[in-house]
Design an enzyme around this catalytic site. Structure first.
Site, mmCIF file in Angstrom:
data_model
loop_
_atom_site.group_PDB
_atom_site.id
_atom_site.type_symbol
_atom_site.label_atom_id
_atom_site.label_comp_id
_atom_site.label_asym_id
_atom_site.label_seq_id
_atom_site.Cartn_x
_atom_site.Cartn_y
_atom_site.Cartn_z
ATOM 1 N N ARG A 23 42.473 7.305 80.700
ATOM 2 C CA ARG A 23 42.770 8.242 81.783
ATOM 3 C C ARG A 23 43.663 7.592 82.831
ATOM 4 N NH1 ARG A 23 40.122 9.478 86.788
ATOM 5 N NH2 ARG A 23 40.057 11.706 87.313
ATOM 6 N N SER A 83 35.814 12.402 92.169
ATOM 7 C CA SER A 83 36.921 12.108 91.251
ATOM 8 C C SER A 83 36.423 11.290 90.054
ATOM 9 C CB SER A 83 38.050 11.404 92.013
ATOM 10 O OG SER A 83 39.192 11.224 91.198
ATOM 11 N N LEU A 84 36.911 10.063 89.902
ATOM 12 C CA LEU A 84 36.467 9.207 88.807
ATOM 13 C C LEU A 84 34.948 9.063 88.774
ATOM 14 C CD1 LEU A 84 37.137 7.037 86.571
ATOM 15 C CD2 LEU A 84 36.999 5.374 88.443
ATOM 16 N N GLN A 133 37.982 6.018 92.656
ATOM 17 C CA GLN A 133 39.066 5.070 92.920
ATOM 18 C C GLN A 133 39.377 5.046 94.410
ATOM 19 O OE1 GLN A 133 42.115 5.567 90.058
ATOM 20 N NE2 GLN A 133 43.536 4.136 90.992
ATOM 21 N N GLN A 186 39.514 18.721 85.923
ATOM 22 C CA GLN A 186 39.310 17.843 87.069
ATOM 23 C C GLN A 186 40.540 17.028 87.426
ATOM 24 O OE1 GLN A 186 38.418 14.061 86.773
ATOM 25 N NE2 GLN A 186 36.536 13.931 87.954
ATOM 26 N N HIS A 210 44.950 14.502 91.172
ATOM 27 C CA HIS A 210 44.375 15.831 91.407
ATOM 28 C C HIS A 210 45.400 16.873 91.838
ATOM 29 C CE1 HIS A 210 40.407 14.357 90.587
ATOM 30 N NE2 HIS A 210 40.629 13.336 91.388
#
Length: 313
Positions: free
Chosen positions: A118, A93-94, A10, A251, A202
């Protein structure tokens, strides 16, 4: 050449992304991937990506499936053009979800619904306007961590993205993030600026969302990746399906250790990184982390052809 694929997360999205790679949806791999995604999501994802509006594309619930589809569409185009499988995949991340789909550990259709969920969880976890993220440039990692510790005052502000030497993103509640920005400036940060994001991704503020995500992940089928998967949670390889489920729970509320992950891949023999998805954010970061390695982005027909030639040389 041993090469790895890296999938962006993202923040790399934009209205019109992939247009240079597939003008007017001309590439079947991209067109078909977005058609598949639209059928799952119940709306025309390609139209949203091409025409916007930007505020809808940038909403976390829409951004996450859009970035997943963009990464997998680019991956499928690469394979259609005869591109070989990489020696390893990873994601920021994503982007880890995209990497796991490419590696055969997750089904694309099921993962679209998963990342939409999510995104919704992340938006719901922290009330709008109460969370924040900021980029801190020009300080050592330890200095950023110290600035967060000084600014917390019993609230949450944490270093969450270790993106490259001298580039760290922090996240948490809005007021302590603002205090950390000022603390970083006092420590000599070249730049310390709030990001246009209200979801403190995060950070430990995502713990409740992570727990709910874990419940959803328990219903998703995982397979052992056929391509080596290295996670930016801990810069380590993961392959057991049960382990992968737990990793994706961790994560959501764990820092992204991108610098460490890129260095680990380079140390394992990866000589080039190919960014699979829109933009070249990771390509720029990778060049700062490992200056001697080749870093390529699949942005248009010319860069796709150049990358194909480079990894097959």
């Amino acid at each position: 050449m041993g090469f790895g694929f890296v999938f962006p997360g993202q923040g790399s999205q934009s209205v019109g992304m992939l247009a240079a790679l597939a003008p007017a949806g001309s590439e079947a791999a991209i067109r078909d991937t977005f058609a598949e995604a639209s059928a799952v999501l119940g709306y025309d994802l390609w139209q949203l990506v091409m025409q916007g509006p930007a505020d809808r594309l940038n909403s976390t619930e829409c951004t996450q499936p859009a970035m997943l589809a963009a990464g997998i569409a680019t991956w499928r185009l690469w394979r259609d053009r005869g591109g070989p499988e990489p020696r390893a995949v990873c994601g920021h991340s994503l982007g880890e979800f995209s990497a796991l789909v490419a590696a055969g550990a997750l089904d694309f259709g099921a993962t679209l619904g998963l990342v939409r969920f999510r995104g919704r969880l992340m938006q719901e976890a922290v009330p709008a306007g109460t969370g924040a993220m900021a980029a801190i440039l020009g300080l050592e990692d330890a200095q950023v961590i110290a600035a967060c510790r000084e600014a917390a005052q019993g609230e949450v502000v944490e270093a969450v993205n270790f993106n490259a030497p001298g580039q760290v993103v922090i996240a948490g509640a809005r007021e302590p993030v603002e205090r950390a920005i000022e603390a970083a400036k006092k420590l000599g940060a070249r730049r310390a600026v709030a990001l246009p994001v209200s979801v403190p991704a995060h950070s430990s503020l995502m713990s409740s969302a992570a727990q709910r995500l874990g419940e959803r992940l328990a219903t998703i089928d995982f397979q052992t990746p056929r391509i080596r998967f290295v996670s930016a949670v801990d810069a380590a390889q993961h392959q057991d399906p049960a382990d992968l489920r737990q990793l994706l729970v961790r994560q959501l509320s764990s820092p992204v250790r991108w610098s460490e992950t890129v260095r680990a891949l380079a140390a394992s023999g990866i000589g080039a990184f190919v960014e699979c998805g829109p933009g070249k954010v990771l390509t720029a970061l990778n060049r700062r982390i490992e200056r001697g390695l080749q870093s390529l982005a699949l942005e248009d027909a010319a860069s796709l052809q150049a990358a194909l030639a480079a990894v097959q040389a």
